[in-house]
Design an enzyme around this catalytic site. Structure first.
Site, mmCIF file in Angstrom:
data_model
loop_
_atom_site.group_PDB
_atom_site.id
_atom_site.type_symbol
_atom_site.label_atom_id
_atom_site.label_comp_id
_atom_site.label_asym_id
_atom_site.label_seq_id
_atom_site.Cartn_x
_atom_site.Cartn_y
_atom_site.Cartn_z
ATOM 1 C CB THR A 15 -0.931 0.037 1.236
ATOM 2 O OG1 THR A 15 -0.113 -0.152 2.416
ATOM 3 C CG2 THR A 15 -1.992 -1.049 1.176
ATOM 4 C CD GLN A 17 7.428 6.927 -3.579
ATOM 5 O OE1 GLN A 17 7.214 8.107 -3.813
ATOM 6 N NE2 GLN A 17 8.628 6.488 -3.192
ATOM 7 C CG ASP A 61 1.592 -5.801 11.714
ATOM 8 O OD1 ASP A 61 2.794 -5.566 11.948
ATOM 9 O OD2 ASP A 61 0.677 -4.975 11.889
ATOM 10 C CG LEU A 83 8.855 -3.153 -1.173
ATOM 11 C CD1 LEU A 83 8.150 -2.495 -2.347
ATOM 12 C CD2 LEU A 83 10.358 -3.048 -1.343
ATOM 13 C CB ALA A 84 6.364 -3.779 5.311
ATOM 14 C CB ALA A 85 9.893 0.217 6.664
ATOM 15 C CB SER A 87 9.365 4.455 5.532
ATOM 16 O OG SER A 87 8.367 5.347 5.089
ATOM 17 C CB THR A 128 17.442 3.505 3.527
ATOM 18 O OG1 THR A 128 17.568 4.932 3.516
ATOM 19 C CG2 THR A 128 17.672 3.045 4.964
ATOM 20 C CD GLU A 130 18.011 9.064 6.526
ATOM 21 O OE1 GLU A 130 18.168 9.149 7.747
ATOM 22 O OE2 GLU A 130 18.138 10.035 5.762
ATOM 23 C CE1 TYR A 152 13.160 3.836 7.564
ATOM 24 C CE2 TYR A 152 15.017 5.222 6.956
ATOM 25 C CZ TYR A 152 14.023 4.328 6.606
ATOM 26 O OH TYR A 152 13.892 3.935 5.289
ATOM 27 C CE LYS A 156 14.016 0.631 5.986
ATOM 28 N NZ LYS A 156 13.366 -0.369 5.123
ATOM 29 C CG HIS A 182 13.016 5.774 -4.270
ATOM 30 N ND1 HIS A 182 14.012 5.296 -3.457
ATOM 31 C CD2 HIS A 182 11.940 4.990 -4.047
ATOM 32 C CE1 HIS A 182 13.565 4.267 -2.767
ATOM 33 N NE2 HIS A 182 12.300 4.060 -3.111
HETATM 34 P P1 NAP Z 1 5.962 3.967 2.536
HETATM 35 O O1 NAP Z 1 5.215 4.670 1.454
HETATM 36 O O2 NAP Z 1 6.070 4.596 3.883
HETATM 37 O O3 NAP Z 1 5.306 2.506 2.690
HETATM 38 C C1 NAP Z 1 5.547 1.712 3.810
HETATM 39 C C2 NAP Z 1 4.658 0.495 3.741
HETATM 40 O O4 NAP Z 1 4.927 -0.328 4.891
HETATM 41 C C3 NAP Z 1 3.144 0.789 3.765
HETATM 42 O O5 NAP Z 1 2.504 -0.095 2.870
HETATM 43 C C4 NAP Z 1 2.767 0.452 5.195
HETATM 44 O O6 NAP Z 1 1.407 0.063 5.344
HETATM 45 C C5 NAP Z 1 3.673 -0.732 5.448
HETATM 46 N N1 NAP Z 1 3.841 -1.053 6.865
HETATM 47 C C6 NAP Z 1 4.175 -0.207 7.864
HETATM 48 N N2 NAP Z 1 4.243 -0.868 9.027
HETATM 49 C C7 NAP Z 1 3.956 -2.181 8.769
HETATM 50 C C8 NAP Z 1 3.864 -3.348 9.553
HETATM 51 N N3 NAP Z 1 4.056 -3.322 10.870
HETATM 52 N N4 NAP Z 1 3.560 -4.516 8.932
HETATM 53 C C9 NAP Z 1 3.321 -4.556 7.601
HETATM 54 N N5 NAP Z 1 3.370 -3.464 6.809
HETATM 55 C C10 NAP Z 1 3.694 -2.291 7.383
HETATM 56 O O7 NAP Z 1 7.459 3.659 2.063
HETATM 57 P P2 NAP Z 1 8.111 3.705 0.599
HETATM 58 O O8 NAP Z 1 8.591 5.090 0.332
HETATM 59 O O9 NAP Z 1 7.209 3.035 -0.360
HETATM 60 O O10 NAP Z 1 9.425 2.841 0.843
HETATM 61 C C11 NAP Z 1 9.387 1.412 0.713
HETATM 62 C C12 NAP Z 1 10.510 0.816 1.534
HETATM 63 O O11 NAP Z 1 11.756 1.322 1.071
HETATM 64 C C13 NAP Z 1 10.473 1.154 3.019
HETATM 65 O O12 NAP Z 1 10.983 0.039 3.716
HETATM 66 C C14 NAP Z 1 11.419 2.329 3.162
HETATM 67 O O13 NAP Z 1 11.957 2.379 4.473
HETATM 68 C C15 NAP Z 1 12.464 1.948 2.136
HETATM 69 N N6 NAP Z 1 13.186 3.054 1.505
HETATM 70 C C16 NAP Z 1 12.487 4.085 0.949
HETATM 71 C C17 NAP Z 1 13.179 5.089 0.292
HETATM 72 C C18 NAP Z 1 12.450 6.242 -0.347
HETATM 73 O O14 NAP Z 1 13.108 7.244 -0.650
HETATM 74 N N7 NAP Z 1 11.145 6.117 -0.619
HETATM 75 C C19 NAP Z 1 14.581 5.033 0.205
HETATM 76 C C20 NAP Z 1 15.242 3.940 0.763
HETATM 77 C C21 NAP Z 1 14.532 2.951 1.390
HETATM 78 P P3 NAP Z 1 0.213 1.133 5.643
HETATM 79 O O15 NAP Z 1 -0.236 1.595 4.285
HETATM 80 O O16 NAP Z 1 -0.779 0.310 6.355
HETATM 81 O O17 NAP Z 1 0.803 2.238 6.462
HETATM 82 O O1 G4F Z 2 11.826 13.852 2.747
HETATM 83 P P1 G4F Z 2 12.495 13.501 4.020
HETATM 84 O O2 G4F Z 2 11.640 13.381 5.222
HETATM 85 O O3 G4F Z 2 13.339 12.196 3.720
HETATM 86 P P2 G4F Z 2 14.576 11.485 4.481
HETATM 87 O O4 G4F Z 2 14.633 11.875 5.906
HETATM 88 O O5 G4F Z 2 15.790 11.737 3.651
HETATM 89 O O6 G4F Z 2 14.145 9.968 4.413
HETATM 90 C C1 G4F Z 2 13.579 9.403 3.226
HETATM 91 O O7 G4F Z 2 14.612 8.915 2.414
HETATM 92 C C2 G4F Z 2 15.361 7.836 2.982
HETATM 93 C C3 G4F Z 2 16.454 7.458 1.973
HETATM 94 O O8 G4F Z 2 17.595 8.233 2.222
HETATM 95 C C4 G4F Z 2 14.426 6.681 3.277
HETATM 96 F F1 G4F Z 2 15.119 5.632 3.776
HETATM 97 C C5 G4F Z 2 13.370 7.128 4.261
HETATM 98 O O9 G4F Z 2 12.450 6.067 4.484
HETATM 99 C C6 G4F Z 2 12.606 8.301 3.653
HETATM 100 O O10 G4F Z 2 11.909 7.836 2.525
HETATM 101 O O11 G4F Z 2 13.617 14.618 4.359
HETATM 102 C C7 G4F Z 2 14.614 14.967 3.424
HETATM 103 C C8 G4F Z 2 15.398 16.170 3.964
HETATM 104 C C9 G4F Z 2 15.897 16.007 5.403
HETATM 105 O O12 G4F Z 2 17.217 16.449 5.496
HETATM 106 C C10 G4F Z 2 14.990 16.924 6.214
HETATM 107 O O13 G4F Z 2 15.581 17.461 7.389
HETATM 108 O O14 G4F Z 2 14.529 17.305 3.974
HETATM 109 C C11 G4F Z 2 14.728 18.012 5.184
HETATM 110 N N1 G4F Z 2 13.529 18.792 5.491
HETATM 111 C C12 G4F Z 2 13.506 20.141 5.622
HETATM 112 N N2 G4F Z 2 12.270 20.542 5.958
HETATM 113 C C13 G4F Z 2 12.304 18.325 5.749
HETATM 114 C C14 G4F Z 2 11.509 19.427 6.041
HETATM 115 N N3 G4F Z 2 11.814 17.059 5.736
HETATM 116 C C15 G4F Z 2 10.501 16.892 6.033
HETATM 117 N N4 G4F Z 2 9.980 15.633 6.013
HETATM 118 N N5 G4F Z 2 9.672 17.947 6.344
HETATM 119 C C16 G4F Z 2 10.135 19.232 6.369
HETATM 120 O O15 G4F Z 2 9.398 20.178 6.658
#
Ligand code: NAP
Ligand code: G4F
Length: 326
Positions: A15, A17, A61, A83-85, A87, A128, A130, A152, A156, A182
């Site tokens: 569910t 992104q 879960d 992909l669940a987390a 996040s 990630t 991170e 977080y 990870k 992304h």
């Molecule tokens: P997201 O939109 O936050 O999606 C997280 C998903 O995990 C949702 O479907 C959520 O379900 C599910 N979830 C949360 N807690 C759970 C639990 N206890 N059991 C089962 N499912 C659970 O994250 P995303 O951006 O698509 O990222 C996908 C994965 O890549 C994550 O693990 C994230 O940490 C990692 N990641 C993301 C990025 C990025 O930039 N997007 C970069 C590096 C790594 P609900 O819909 O019910 O909340």
């Molecule tokens: O968009 P962010 O919240 O993403 P962040 O913290 O980089 O994490 C995302 O990317 C990770 C991969 O590197 C994933 F693993 C993680 O699950 C998630 O998807 O923040 C990006 C940057 C940060 O430096 C934050 O301090 O934007 C800065 N920022 C500035 N103002 C803000 C804001 N971030 C958020 N969320 N909200 C603000 O108002």
């Protein structure tokens, strides 16, 4: 274009992104796709609503191991994408134990379940950038030391090593994708790109005048989620299990993000953005920039969407009705 395969895949976080884009890709590749969905008081299906009837949803879960075993037995997957987390980094400071249980130990629950009932299945872990955290050199690649800066990131990193250990100790085909940020029109509202895109849309529509943000100096290597889920899939199609950095190799500040997003709507960001200290973090990852050379050489992977294209797509989608997200 749909091709045919006899493969089944289980996607946790379907569910979210990435889950929604990955499910689309796998369906297009001819997979039978199962998605793990957790119980919540109000269901959150909008990103996969257009896939209804093509996906099989299974309850489960990461906090509940028996539900993971059941989902594996029911789906009998060739490939599992975890992909669940929890996040969102700021939430991990507010709920560190919950984040660790889901994002860290939850991965061990899934790996242990896999080992017991589906050891032949290939496993992808969503790691990630991170984990690099306070970086000492740039760009970051698969050999860069880790220094996570949030609960977080720490969770990870545990999951990353649990994945490698499952590979080395038990011979699972388990890989870790070290993905840099992304984004897409399906990004959650709280992440900075979507917060800015939707903030611009509200201001352009006359519904708001101001957008409050935290650290404008932080830089991120932002790519498009649709490109990044293809890299996940490619990692599980290789002969050998290996970990890969996935990134564009370009980095931009939050300030540059604001400039590009407001300009797309004909606005000057400096007239609308206010810095609000309540959005700064107890510890920050100041800069990230990835080197995806290994993925380019071994997977043939390259990003197709650059920073400007991504920002424009997100702002345009935020200003359009929700149907435009499909
Ligand atoms: P997201 O939109 O936050 O999606 C997280 C998903 O995990 C949702 O479907 C959520 O379900 C599910 N979830 C949360 N807690 C759970 C639990 N206890 N059991 C089962 N499912 C659970 O994250 P995303 O951006 O698509 O990222 C996908 C994965 O890549 C994550 O693990 C994230 O940490 C990692 N990641 C993301 C990025 C990025 O930039 N997007 C970069 C590096 C790594 P609900 O819909 O019910 O909340
Ligand atoms: O968009 P962010 O919240 O993403 P962040 O913290 O980089 O994490 C995302 O990317 C990770 C991969 O590197 C994933 F693993 C993680 O699950 C998630 O998807 O923040 C990006 C940057 C940060 O430096 C934050 O301090 O934007 C800065 N920022 C500035 N103002 C803000 C804001 N971030 C958020 N969320 N909200 C603000 O108002």
């Amino acid at each position: 274009m749909s091709s045919s395969t006899n493969k089944r895949a289980l996607v946790t976080g379907v569910t979210g992104q990435d889950g929604s884009y990955l499910a689309e890709l796998l369906l297009d590749e001819g997979y039978e796709v199962f998605g793990l969905v957790r119980k919540s008081s109000s269901p959150n299906p909008w990103r996969i609503a257009h896939l209804e009837g093509r996906l099989t949803l299974l309850p489960g879960d990461l906090l509940d191991q028996s539900s993971l075993v059941r989902a594996l037995l029911e789906s009998r997957p060739h490939e599992v994408y975890n992909l669940a987390a929890q996040s969102f980094v700021p939430t991990s400071f507010e709920q560190p134990v919950h984040t660790t249980e889901v994002t860290g130990v939850g991965v061990l629950r899934l790996l242990e379940s896999l080992r017991q009932v589906a050891p032949e299945a290939r496993f992808y872990q969503a790691s990630t950038s991170e984990m690099f955290g306070r970086v000492e050199s740039s760009p970051q690649d698969e050999r860069t030391p880790f220094h996570p800066r949030s609960p977080y990131g720490v969770a990870k990193l545990y999951a990353h090593w649990a994945t490698i250990n499952a590979r080395e100790a038990y011979g699972l085909f388990a890989v870790s994708g070290l993905l840099f940020n992304h984004e897409s029109p399906r990004r959650g509202d709280e992440f900075v790109t979507q917060k800015v895109a939707r903030g611009v849309a509200r201001i352009a529509a006359g519904e708001a005048r101001e957008l409050r943000l935290g650290n404008l100096d932080a830089t991120r290597d932002w790519g498009h989620a649709r490109d990044y889920v293809r890299a996940m899939w490619l990692m599980l199609q290789q002969d050998e299990p290996r970990d890969f950095v996935i990134a564009t190799g370009r980095t931009h500040s939050v300030r540059e993000l604001c400039a590009a997003a407001f300009a797309r709507a004909g606005l000057d960001w400096r007239e609308h953005v206010t810095v609000d200290a309540s959005f700064t973090r107890p510890a920050e990852v100041e800069e990230l920039c990835g080197d995806a050379r290994r993925a380019r050489d071994l997977l043939g992977w390259r990003p197709t969407v650059g920073f400007e294209g991504l920002v424009h797509e997100m702002v345009d989608a935020a200003r359009a009705p929700r149907e435009a997200l499909r």
